[in-house]
Design a protein around this motif. Structure first.
Motif, PDB file in Angstrom:
ATOM      1  N   LEU A  39       0.629  -0.876   0.103  1.00 60.51           N
ATOM      2  CA  LEU A  39      -0.330  -0.162  -0.194  1.00 60.51           C
ATOM      3  C   LEU A  39       0.822   1.617   0.335  1.00 60.51           C
ATOM      4  CD1 LEU A  39      -2.502  -0.693   2.411  1.00 60.51           C
ATOM      5  CD2 LEU A  39      -2.884  -0.513   0.536  1.00 60.51           C
ATOM      6  N   GLY A  40       2.304   1.007   0.529  1.00 55.58           N
ATOM      7  CA  GLY A  40       3.310   2.475   1.145  1.00 55.58           C
ATOM      8  C   GLY A  40       3.628   2.192   2.599  1.00 55.58           C
ATOM      9  N   TYR A  49       3.194   5.648  -1.434  1.00 59.14           N
ATOM     10  CA  TYR A  49       1.692   5.710  -1.461  1.00 59.14           C
ATOM     11  C   TYR A  49       1.748   5.178  -3.005  1.00 59.14           C
ATOM     12  CZ  TYR A  49       0.448   7.852   3.050  1.00 59.14           C
ATOM     13  OH  TYR A  49       0.620   9.093   4.425  1.00 59.14           O
ATOM     14  N   ARG A  50       0.967   4.153  -2.647  1.00 57.01           N
ATOM     15  CA  ARG A  50       0.459   3.429  -3.831  1.00 57.01           C
ATOM     16  C   ARG A  50      -1.343   3.513  -4.304  1.00 57.01           C
ATOM     17  NH1 ARG A  50       1.300  -3.022  -5.540  1.00 57.01           N
ATOM     18  NH2 ARG A  50       1.445  -2.738  -7.268  1.00 57.01           N
ATOM     19  N   PRO A  51      -1.223   5.467  -4.874  1.00 59.82           N
ATOM     20  CA  PRO A  51      -2.782   5.263  -5.574  1.00 59.82           C
ATOM     21  C   PRO A  51      -3.349   4.761  -6.484  1.00 59.82           C
ATOM     22  CG  PRO A  51      -0.562   7.218  -5.843  1.00 59.82           C
ATOM     23  CD  PRO A  51      -0.911   6.672  -5.128  1.00 59.82           C
ATOM     24  N   PHE A  78       2.907   4.350  -7.793  1.00 59.95           N
ATOM     25  CA  PHE A  78       3.402   5.171  -6.454  1.00 59.95           C
ATOM     26  C   PHE A  78       4.166   6.442  -6.739  1.00 59.95           C
ATOM     27  CE2 PHE A  78       4.654  -0.087  -6.813  1.00 59.95           C
ATOM     28  CZ  PHE A  78       4.440  -0.123  -5.710  1.00 59.95           C
ATOM     29  N   SER A  99      -4.700   4.137  -2.020  1.00 62.09           N
ATOM     30  CA  SER A  99      -4.542   3.183  -1.772  1.00 62.09           C
ATOM     31  C   SER A  99      -4.897   1.805  -2.494  1.00 62.09           C
ATOM     32  CB  SER A  99      -3.419   4.191  -0.756  1.00 62.09           C
ATOM     33  OG  SER A  99      -1.738   4.945  -1.636  1.00 62.09           O
TER      34      SER A  99
END
Length: 110
Positions: A39-40, A49-51, A78, A99
């Motif tokens: 996720l981050g 972060y991983r949106p 990311f 995320s």
């Protein structure tokens, strides 16, 4: 090089107690995972972060948000936050929500 554990605790609190949420020490810091997918995290270079690839351009348009680089390689999907942007609780929450939504759509890792 150590990471800021107080800021990692803020990320931990932001992600909450989602079922399937876990943590793993990686990259000299802590990574947060949902069903095994990253996720981050927070490390010596700050927060990431991983949106996801679709939401990434919208976040990159915000001051203090930059592409996530691993050496010379850009990790698409990311983003990294500078310290000033990390202090913005509203922005952190937007990235947390994006995320979680993105990673929830990925198949779980074993």
């Amino acid at each position: 090089m150590a990471y800021d554990e107080a800021r990692a605790d803020l990320m931990r609190a932001d992600f909450g107690v989602e079922p399937g949420l876990g943590e793993k020490r990686m990259f000299g810091g802590i990574c947060f995972l949902l069903h095994g997918n990253m996720l981050g995290g927070y490390g010596p270079k700050g927060a990431l972060y991983r949106p996801g690839k679709t939401a990434e351009p919208d976040f990159l348009a915000i001051d203090g948000v930059a592409p996530m680089m691993q050496g010379r390689r850009r990790m698409s999907g990311f983003v990294r936050l500078d310290d000033g942007a990390f202090d913005d609780a509203t922005l952190r929450q937007r990235l947390t929500d994006a995320s979680l939504a993105h990673v929830a759509g990925l198949p779980p890792k074993e």
